[in-house]
Structure formats: structure tokens, C-alpha cells
Scaffold this active site. Structure first.
Site, PDB file in Angstrom:
ATOM      1  N   GLN A 122       0.799  -1.222   0.000  1.00 45.59           N
ATOM      2  CA  GLN A 122       0.000   0.000   0.000  1.00 45.59           C
ATOM      3  C   GLN A 122       0.835   1.277   0.000  1.00 45.59           C
ATOM      4  O   GLN A 122       0.521   2.224  -0.725  1.00 45.59           O
ATOM      5  CB  GLN A 122      -0.954  -0.003   1.201  1.00 45.59           C
ATOM      6  CG  GLN A 122      -2.086  -1.003   1.077  1.00 45.59           C
ATOM      7  CD  GLN A 122      -3.086  -0.903   2.216  1.00 45.59           C
ATOM      8  OE1 GLN A 122      -3.067   0.054   2.998  1.00 45.59           O
ATOM      9  NE2 GLN A 122      -3.971  -1.882   2.318  1.00 45.59           N
ATOM     10  N   HIS A 165      -8.386  -1.965   6.783  1.00 47.38           N
ATOM     11  CA  HIS A 165      -7.441  -2.285   7.863  1.00 47.38           C
ATOM     12  C   HIS A 165      -6.536  -1.077   8.035  1.00 47.38           C
ATOM     13  O   HIS A 165      -6.103  -0.480   7.050  1.00 47.38           O
ATOM     14  CB  HIS A 165      -6.634  -3.536   7.517  1.00 47.38           C
ATOM     15  CG  HIS A 165      -5.628  -3.944   8.559  1.00 47.38           C
ATOM     16  ND1 HIS A 165      -5.888  -3.876   9.915  1.00 47.38           N
ATOM     17  CD2 HIS A 165      -4.362  -4.418   8.446  1.00 47.38           C
ATOM     18  CE1 HIS A 165      -4.824  -4.311  10.587  1.00 47.38           C
ATOM     19  NE2 HIS A 165      -3.887  -4.629   9.712  1.00 47.38           N
ATOM     20  N   ASP A 213      -6.454  -6.160  15.868  1.00 51.39           N
ATOM     21  CA  ASP A 213      -6.447  -7.100  14.744  1.00 51.39           C
ATOM     22  C   ASP A 213      -5.139  -7.880  14.700  1.00 51.39           C
ATOM     23  O   ASP A 213      -5.133  -9.115  14.584  1.00 51.39           O
ATOM     24  CB  ASP A 213      -6.655  -6.337  13.432  1.00 51.39           C
ATOM     25  CG  ASP A 213      -6.797  -7.260  12.241  1.00 51.39           C
ATOM     26  OD1 ASP A 213      -7.878  -7.851  12.083  1.00 51.39           O
ATOM     27  OD2 ASP A 213      -5.843  -7.400  11.476  1.00 51.39           O
TER      28      ASP A 213
END
Length: 333
Positions: A86, A108, A191
Site C-alpha cells: 500500500q 485495515h 487485529d
């Protein structure tokens, strides 16, 4: 208690005259893109030509375009490529084509939370994170429902970032189940923690160590596989349906007594101490830096450990045993 938003709290009309761009047509990408389109939203997608996901998008009636063009055309850009790609993608193709008033979003928070992506101040930055795999996001939507989602706003340049995020969440079906408010920091850290100590790391090592213990004691590997790995699904399904109490209600008294008296000998205060250390490594960015460096160095350790896992005896035995189970849609890597 967390704030939860439902359909009456989200206005889909906010997205009526906007273009939503989905970068990455993988597990989440295909589900979110199709759900939004079926909700009447103008959706465009980007994928790499020649890839399976490119063909997948084509099969669903999309015409994938390059990232730079998508960013120019879209008002809201959802970034759904793997975490490790990303930051470079943002720097190379997304940021140069962003303009004031646009929004970027994620499912996320890794790259925002660990400052791998530092967005300009004139754009909205928010998150809608479905709490399920993409295939379930899609199938529940098709049935007329949805899966719970998380919503977080990192940057509210327009003053309407949460409203836009909730509209997006409604568009993929999440508002029918409930959209829970959180932050990028909380979503990212919890997470990663869950993946490392329970869902992936913890369970994998617990299963392998139990399997090895039985093999070293002279038991047959096939029997050890069934008891330590295969039957785990039965227990997880009970967890999924009704939590720990329902699992204990559903198993035999022998199993429940063993659970109540022996479980704490396996997972104990020492384990919890190590869990706290792992959480600290997530919170202070140590894990993120380690993972980013690993990716920059060609994932050499990653690939070695991955191969070692594939070669473990429990995997070898499992590949053979699953051939006996015609009811399983067996997946072999």
C-alpha cells in the site's frame, strides 16, 4: 460500550453522485465492489492486467483500469491491496493524483496507524472494515443481510467523513448487522494481536505442539491429526454459534471437566505474560517495522518459515487424510 450504527443512521444518498474506486479485486475487493454496485453506487475498479483477479473482475462485468486513472476519476478511493504494497502504491500512483475533497479509505488501519501512509490534510481518511471474509460479505448481502463492520475516521477534511463512511458501510450491507465505531489505532492493534496470539499464531502452534506430543509418545500420526487438528472445527463452530459456554454445554461431561481442570495448565500466566509482550511490540511499532523490513529484504525469512510450515509432518499427514473426506472442499497450497 461501543457506539453501534444501523440503517437508520446511514444515508446512502450521500454516495448517489459520487464515484467509488476499489483498488484490488481480491477477497474484500470483489465483495465490496459488487455490493456497492448492487446498491446503486457508481463503482470502478483497478487490478493488474493478466492476473486472476483482473479476469475475476471482468467476469463480474467490471472493466479494470490503472490505479492512477482510477484515482483521478473516483471521489472515494478504497485501498484493498495487501498491507505491504500500500505505501509504495500510495506514493507512486495515488497521492500524485489526489485532489482536495477526495477521500481515501481502508479496511485495515496498518499503514495509517504506523505512518507508512501520511495523507495530505485536504482529504478525508476513514475506514470501513467488515468483520468477515469477503465471500461472506457478498453472500450475506445477496441474501438480503450483511455482516458487522467497524467504522473509524482518521481525518475529517470535509466535515462529513463519518457520514460518507457510514453510507459506504450501508452500501455493502454492514448497517443491517451493525457498524461499530472504533479508531484506526484500536482496529489495527487488536487485529494484529488477535492474529498473532490466537487466530493464526497461537492456534497453529498449539495444534502442532499437541500433534508432536502424541507422535513422540508413539501414537499414529493419522489419529493425532484427527484429535489435534481435524476436530478443532467442531469446537470452533460451537464457539462461533454460542461462545465458550455453549461449547461446554455441547460437549461431553468428560470433555468439559478436562477443559475446566487442564486448560489453565496449558494457557497460563506465563502465556499471558508473553501475550502482553507481543501486544507491546504491536503498540510500539516493533512488529510493524520488523514486517516492513522483512518485505523490503525480499521476504527471505518469511518464505523459509512458510516452507518449513508446509513441510511439517502434520501437513503431510493432512494432505493424505483430506483425500478421504469427500465432503470437504479441500484446498491444497
Amino acid at each position: 460500550m461501543a457506539k453501534v450504527y444501523y440503517e437508520q443512521d446511514a444515508n446512502l444518498e450521500i454516495l448517489e453522485n459520487k464515484v467509488v474506486g476499489i483498488i484490488g479485486y481480491g477477497s474484500q475487493g470483489h465483495a465490496q465492489a459488487q455490493n456497492l454496485r448492487d446498491s446503486g453506487i457508481n463503482v470502478i475498479v483497478s487490478e493488474l492486467p493478466g492476473t486472476a483477479n483482473y479476469a475475476f473482475a471482468k467476469s463480474h462485468g467490471f472493466e479494470p483500469i490503472e490505479v492512477a486513472l482510477l484515482v483521478k476519476q473516483a471521489d472515494i478511493i478504497q485501498i484493498l491491496v495487501p498491507d505491504e504494497f500500500q505505501a509504495e502504491l500510495y506514493k507512486k500512483d495515488i497521492q500524485p493524483n489526489l485532489s482536495a475533497g477526495k477521500a481515501i479509505m481502508f479496511s485495515h488501519g496498518f499503514n495509517i496507524n504506523f505512518k507508512q501512509i501520511i495523507p495530505d490534510q485536504n482529504i478525508d481518511v476513514f475506514m470501513i472494515a467488515p468483520k468477515s471474509p469477503g465471500h461472506l460479505v457478498r453472500s450475506e448481502y445477496v441474501k438480503g443481510g450483511g455482516v458487522p463492520c467497524l467504522v473509524a475516521v482518521f481525518q475529517d477534511a470535509s466535515g462529513k467523513a463519518k457520514d460518507i463512511a457510514l453510507a459506504y458501510g450501508k452500501g455493502i450491507g454492514g448497517a443491517k448487522a451493525g457498524i461499530i465505531e472504533t479508531t484506526f489505532k484500536e482496529e489495527t492493534e487488536t487485529d494484529l494481536f488477535g492474529e498473532q496470539v490466537v487466530l493464526c499464531g497461537g492456534v497453529s502452534e498449539l495444534v502442532k505442539k499437541a500433534f508432536e506430543t502424541l507422535i513422540e509418545a508413539g501414537y499414529q500420526p493419522e489419529i493425532a491429526y484427527f484429535e489435534c487438528l481435524h476436530e478443532l472445527k467442531l469446537i470452533v463452530d460451537l464457539f462461533y454459534q454460542g461462545g465458550i459456554s455453549y461449547m461446554r454445554y455441547s460437549v461431553s461431561n468428560t470433555a468439559e471437566y478436562g477443559d475446566l481442570t487442564r486448560g489453565k495448565r496449558i494457557i497460563n500466566s506465563n502465556t499471558k505474560t508473553e501475550m502482553s509482550k507481543i501486544l507491546s511490540e504491536i503498540q510500539d511499532g516493533s512488529f510493524a517495522r520488523e514486517f516492513i523490513d522483512e518485505c523490503k529484504n525480499g521476504k527471505q525469512n518469511f518464505k523459509r518459515m512458510e516452507q518449513e510450515g508446509k513441510d511439517h509432518p502434520i501437513e503431510v499427514v493432512g494432505r493424505n487424510l483430506r483425500k478421504m473426506m469427500k465432503w470437504i472442499d479441500s484446498k491444497e497450497v
